[in-house]
Design a protein around this motif. Sequence first.
Motif, PDB file in Angstrom:
ATOM      1  N   ARG A   1       0.811  -1.208   0.000  1.00  7.99           N
ATOM      2  CA  ARG A   1       0.000   0.000   0.000  1.00  7.99           C
ATOM      3  C   ARG A   1       0.851   1.267   0.000  1.00  7.99           C
ATOM      4  O   ARG A   1       0.425   2.308  -0.461  1.00  7.99           O
ATOM      5  N   ASN A   2       2.073   1.182   0.527  1.00  5.46           N
ATOM      6  CA  ASN A   2       2.895   2.374   0.640  1.00  5.46           C
ATOM      7  C   ASN A   2       3.877   2.536  -0.524  1.00  5.46           C
ATOM      8  O   ASN A   2       4.705   3.436  -0.509  1.00  5.46           O
ATOM      9  N   LYS A   3       3.795   1.634  -1.493  1.00  4.64           N
ATOM     10  CA  LYS A   3       4.667   1.728  -2.651  1.00  4.64           C
ATOM     11  C   LYS A   3       4.046   2.681  -3.670  1.00  4.64           C
ATOM     12  O   LYS A   3       2.924   2.484  -4.111  1.00  4.64           O
ATOM     13  N   ARG A   4       4.761   3.708  -4.034  1.00  6.92           N
ATOM     14  CA  ARG A   4       4.254   4.678  -4.984  1.00  6.92           C
ATOM     15  C   ARG A   4       5.097   4.688  -6.257  1.00  6.92           C
ATOM     16  O   ARG A   4       6.313   4.652  -6.198  1.00  6.92           O
ATOM     17  N   SER A   5       4.411   4.761  -7.386  1.00  4.05           N
ATOM     18  CA  SER A   5       5.076   5.070  -8.643  1.00  4.05           C
ATOM     19  C   SER A   5       4.865   6.555  -8.911  1.00  4.05           C
ATOM     20  O   SER A   5       3.848   7.129  -8.519  1.00  4.05           O
ATOM     21  N   TRP A   6       5.830   7.165  -9.582  1.00  3.00           N
ATOM     22  CA  TRP A   6       5.705   8.566  -9.963  1.00  3.00           C
ATOM     23  C   TRP A   6       5.417   8.629 -11.449  1.00  3.00           C
ATOM     24  O   TRP A   6       5.979   7.856 -12.242  1.00  3.00           O
ATOM     25  N   TYR A   7       4.556   9.560 -11.856  1.00  4.19           N
ATOM     26  CA  TYR A   7       4.112   9.634 -13.245  1.00  4.19           C
ATOM     27  C   TYR A   7       4.399  11.026 -13.815  1.00  4.19           C
ATOM     28  O   TYR A   7       3.990  12.046 -13.244  1.00  4.19           O
ATOM     29  N   PHE A   8       5.091  11.044 -14.958  1.00  3.41           N
ATOM     30  CA  PHE A   8       5.299  12.298 -15.668  1.00  3.41           C
ATOM     31  C   PHE A   8       4.540  12.227 -16.985  1.00  3.41           C
ATOM     32  O   PHE A   8       4.695  11.270 -17.755  1.00  3.41           O
ATOM     33  N   LEU A   9       3.735  13.230 -17.268  1.00  2.00           N
ATOM     34  CA  LEU A   9       2.930  13.280 -18.482  1.00  2.00           C
ATOM     35  C   LEU A   9       3.694  14.045 -19.562  1.00  2.00           C
ATOM     36  O   LEU A   9       3.985  15.236 -19.395  1.00  2.00           O
ATOM     37  N   ASP A  10       4.009  13.372 -20.658  1.00  2.41           N
ATOM     38  CA  ASP A  10       4.833  13.986 -21.698  1.00  2.41           C
ATOM     39  C   ASP A  10       4.204  15.259 -22.271  1.00  2.41           C
ATOM     40  O   ASP A  10       4.917  16.143 -22.752  1.00  2.41           O
ATOM     41  N   ALA A  11       2.882  15.354 -22.227  1.00  2.00           N
ATOM     42  CA  ALA A  11       2.223  16.519 -22.815  1.00  2.00           C
ATOM     43  C   ALA A  11       2.476  17.806 -22.028  1.00  2.00           C
ATOM     44  O   ALA A  11       2.108  18.882 -22.490  1.00  2.00           O
ATOM     45  N   TRP A  12       3.124  17.713 -20.854  1.00  2.00           N
ATOM     46  CA  TRP A  12       3.527  18.950 -20.178  1.00  2.00           C
ATOM     47  C   TRP A  12       4.507  19.723 -21.043  1.00  2.00           C
ATOM     48  O   TRP A  12       4.624  20.948 -20.933  1.00  2.00           O
ATOM     49  N   HIS A  13       5.236  19.036 -21.932  1.00  2.00           N
ATOM     50  CA  HIS A  13       6.124  19.734 -22.854  1.00  2.00           C
ATOM     51  C   HIS A  13       5.331  20.578 -23.843  1.00  2.00           C
ATOM     52  O   HIS A  13       5.850  21.542 -24.416  1.00  2.00           O
ATOM     53  N   GLU A  14       4.075  20.216 -24.036  1.00  2.00           N
ATOM     54  CA  GLU A  14       3.199  20.971 -24.940  1.00  2.00           C
ATOM     55  C   GLU A  14       2.424  22.049 -24.191  1.00  2.00           C
ATOM     56  O   GLU A  14       2.374  23.209 -24.619  1.00  2.00           O
TER      57      GLU A  14
END
Length: 269
Positions: A129-142
Amino acid sequence: MLHDDSKHNSKPTPIESPDGIRIQVSTANKMKFRNAVHADRELPELMKSILYFLIDKTNEGYGEDPRRFGWAYPLAETIAEHCGCSERAVWDNLGALEDGVTRSGVTIPQRWRVRVNRHGQKKRKGGGRNKRSWYFLDAWHEFGAVDKPAGYKRNGKLHHASGAYGSFSFLDEADGGSMSTTDGMSRRQQFLSLANLHHEHFGPVDQTVLDQAWMAFAESEIDFTIAAVNISGDEERAWSTSLVECLTRRLFDIEEALEDPEQEDHVSS
């Protein structure tokens, strides 16, 4: 706590993306991002809901750990609760957004791809439950870019393209008026720009043709410049006004068309 809520009244400062591009993750840019996702008819509704949540949860540059800036890091359990679905559905959709294709073989546009930082987790689905993945959205470059990426030519300019099939901003290294070079554009952005150009020259096409053209262009290796010349290089001598053919075939000798639009001969590949 990750951030001081009192700081939310101030304007977020530009932060660096994983690609070294300066972006600004502000409330206004989040809204632009959400609106673009909402307008994409190809994305399944659950996938849209997950993207909305990741957009909203992207760190705008607050807190003491700059490694978190620009990333969203909710638990899958939290995403599932918010979207009203199972955690398995969340993992399936996140996997599709990361890999670019669903289990059924449907391609996810490059524009909406998500990068995942698992922080040493060996399995794609984390564990615990305490394991987190981090997510970066490529469209932030847009939707969040504040300047051109390092390495672009000095005469590169940020342009805004709009038309019947969509609008977006992209970096153009040409002379400021044409779109002969396309660094900074995803394949989806190239398609929308070309579809809008085709609309200006030959009129509208129905959604079925538009969908067929996108799939053909996404799988084609034709250069953006060639496709643009196919559409606007010489309408009177074009072998075809078909959007699909313009986006998949070389209808003109590209060098002759660019150097002398009045040439009488053209070459078909």
